[in-house]
Design a protein around this motif. Structure first.
Motif, PDB file in Angstrom:
ATOM      1  N   GLU A   1      58.555  66.522  56.121  1.00 52.26           N
ATOM      2  CA  GLU A   1      59.001  67.170  57.351  1.00 52.26           C
ATOM      3  C   GLU A   1      60.516  67.404  57.314  1.00 52.26           C
ATOM      4  OE1 GLU A   1      59.444  69.104  60.409  1.00 52.26           O
ATOM      5  OE2 GLU A   1      57.371  68.434  60.114  1.00 52.26           O
TER       6      GLU A   1
ATOM      7  N   SER B   1      62.709  68.245  59.466  1.00 56.65           N
ATOM      8  CA  SER B   1      63.486  67.728  60.594  1.00 56.65           C
ATOM      9  C   SER B   1      63.808  66.249  60.451  1.00 56.65           C
ATOM     10  CB  SER B   1      62.725  67.956  61.911  1.00 56.65           C
ATOM     11  OG  SER B   1      61.530  67.180  61.950  1.00 56.65           O
ATOM     12  N   CYS B   2      63.130  65.551  59.548  1.00 54.36           N
ATOM     13  CA  CYS B   2      63.398  64.123  59.329  1.00 54.36           C
ATOM     14  C   CYS B   2      64.646  63.892  58.485  1.00 54.36           C
ATOM     15  CB  CYS B   2      62.195  63.460  58.649  1.00 54.36           C
ATOM     16  SG  CYS B   2      60.740  63.338  59.698  1.00 54.36           S
TER      17      CYS B   2
ATOM     18  N   ALA C   1      65.637  55.899  61.850  1.00 53.06           N
ATOM     19  CA  ALA C   1      64.333  55.511  62.396  1.00 53.06           C
ATOM     20  C   ALA C   1      63.321  55.268  61.277  1.00 53.06           C
ATOM     21  CB  ALA C   1      63.824  56.592  63.341  1.00 53.06           C
ATOM     22  N   LEU C   2      63.384  56.063  60.218  1.00 50.39           N
ATOM     23  CA  LEU C   2      62.465  55.882  59.093  1.00 50.39           C
ATOM     24  C   LEU C   2      62.783  54.611  58.302  1.00 50.39           C
ATOM     25  CD1 LEU C   2      62.206  59.595  57.970  1.00 50.39           C
ATOM     26  CD2 LEU C   2      60.310  58.168  58.760  1.00 50.39           C
TER      27      LEU C   2
ATOM     28  N   GLU D   1      70.101  60.513  62.027  1.00 50.74           N
ATOM     29  CA  GLU D   1      69.386  59.851  63.132  1.00 50.74           C
ATOM     30  C   GLU D   1      67.929  59.597  62.781  1.00 50.74           C
ATOM     31  OE1 GLU D   1      67.877  61.518  67.304  1.00 50.74           O
ATOM     32  OE2 GLU D   1      70.056  61.226  67.281  1.00 50.74           O
ATOM     33  N   LYS D   2      67.243  60.600  62.248  1.00 51.97           N
ATOM     34  CA  LYS D   2      65.827  60.443  61.913  1.00 51.97           C
ATOM     35  C   LYS D   2      65.650  59.480  60.740  1.00 51.97           C
ATOM     36  CE  LYS D   2      64.292  63.339  65.008  1.00 51.97           C
ATOM     37  NZ  LYS D   2      63.756  64.663  64.645  1.00 51.97           N
TER      38      LYS D   2
ATOM     39  N   MET E   1      58.999  58.729  66.757  1.00 52.21           N
ATOM     40  CA  MET E   1      59.398  58.525  65.366  1.00 52.21           C
ATOM     41  C   MET E   1      59.515  57.040  65.043  1.00 52.21           C
ATOM     42  SD  MET E   1      60.344  59.627  62.406  1.00 52.21           S
ATOM     43  CE  MET E   1      61.439  60.876  61.885  1.00 52.21           C
ATOM     44  N   THR E   2      60.002  56.249  66.014  1.00 55.64           N
ATOM     45  CA  THR E   2      60.189  54.833  65.745  1.00 55.64           C
ATOM     46  C   THR E   2      58.879  54.076  65.697  1.00 55.64           C
ATOM     47  OG1 THR E   2      60.534  54.432  68.106  1.00 55.64           O
ATOM     48  CG2 THR E   2      62.494  54.789  66.746  1.00 55.64           C
TER      49      THR E   2
ATOM     50  N   SER F   1      67.858  63.921  58.505  1.00 53.65           N
ATOM     51  CA  SER F   1      69.108  63.817  59.243  1.00 53.65           C
ATOM     52  C   SER F   1      69.428  62.340  59.380  1.00 53.65           C
ATOM     53  CB  SER F   1      68.985  64.457  60.625  1.00 53.65           C
ATOM     54  OG  SER F   1      68.120  63.690  61.451  1.00 53.65           O
TER      55      SER F   1
ATOM     56  N   PRO G   1      55.876  60.695  60.759  1.00 57.33           N
ATOM     57  CA  PRO G   1      55.840  62.139  60.991  1.00 57.33           C
ATOM     58  C   PRO G   1      54.558  62.750  60.441  1.00 57.33           C
ATOM     59  CG  PRO G   1      57.379  61.574  59.237  1.00 57.33           C
ATOM     60  CD  PRO G   1      56.948  60.290  59.854  1.00 57.33           C
TER      61      PRO G   1
END
Length: 234
Positions: free
Chosen positions: A32, A34-35, A43-44, A39-40, A1-2, A37, A6
């Motif tokens: 997506e 799951s992105c 990263a985005l 934490e995700k 992800m980093t 959140s 996605p």
């Protein structure tokens, strides 16, 4: 992800740019689930994305790359002489509080701010539904950094909080107090919040050198711009 995007992405239609009147804007949108959140999303943010309401996006304009993500290195930040003067001017005038819940005072203050300061913008005239869909989020913790003058709320900085970073979403304030440089003060308060909570970065959104009202973000140093998929020191 980093290191990569996605798989599920969407591309908006082109529309008139809010900042450069001779340009068209287009957005890359995360589809997506799951992105969505904390934490995700963090990263985005490092990939140049940002949040508006519940949606994560970044500019993906066909013939323009004027928007550059900017982030302040919070733990290394020290205010300039000009910023210290602003802090001293405001000293003993205001009280800063933090809230995780919206207050009834927010929308009237937001409405006054948009009406008096941004009549030329896309958020005018202010509407409750637009205010809610723009600032609030169901999947991410938000901290509201508040500035009070005695019993009167005069500024709110809507701030997303992640493990190692915060993201400045939007600040609105009472125009009657603009001589205190409240926009600058609230960014300084967000940086202070990040320092107190051991966050590495304060993401300020997009810097647009060709737009005068978007150049202020380079006044908070040390900072980095994301250029050609790299974070470079400003």
């Amino acid at each position: 992800m980093t290191d990569h995007l996605p798989a599920r992405l969407g591309l908006s239609q082109q529309f008139d740019c809010s900042y450069l009147t001779d340009r068209q804007e287009q957005l890359l949108v995360i589809l997506e689930p799951s992105c969505y959140s904390s934490e995700k999303f963090e990263a985005l943010l490092a990939l140049g994305f940002r949040r508006s309401g519940d949606q994560i996006y970044r500019p993906h304009c066909p013939v323009c790359s004027a928007c550059k993500s900017v982030r302040v290195l919070a733990q290394q930040f020290s205010p300039t002489k000009s910023q210290k003067r602003k802090l001293n001017k405001a000293k003993n005038q205001f009280t800063v509080t933090y809230s995780q819940q919206e207050r009834l005072e927010y929308y009237p203050l937001y409405s006054k701010y948009i009406t008096q300061r941004h009549q030329e913008g896309s958020m005018y005239p202010p509407e409750q539904s637009q205010y809610q869909s723009f600032l609030f989020c169901q999947w991410l913790p938000i901290t509201f950094i508040e500035l009070w003058h005695q019993e009167k709320l005069i500024a709110v900085a809507v701030t997303d909080c992640m493990n190692n970073a915060i993201s400045a979403i939007y600040t609105f304030f009472d125009p009657d107090f603009e001589h205190f440089s409240l926009g600058t003060l609230m960014i300084l308060e967000q940086i202070k919040f990040a320092q107190l909570h051991n966050k590495d970065f304060v993401y300020l959104g997009y810097q647009i050198d060709e737009c005068a009202k978007m150049r202020y973000k380079t006044q908070f140093l040390p900072a980095q711009n994301r250029v050609a998929d790299e974070w470079l020191t400003i």
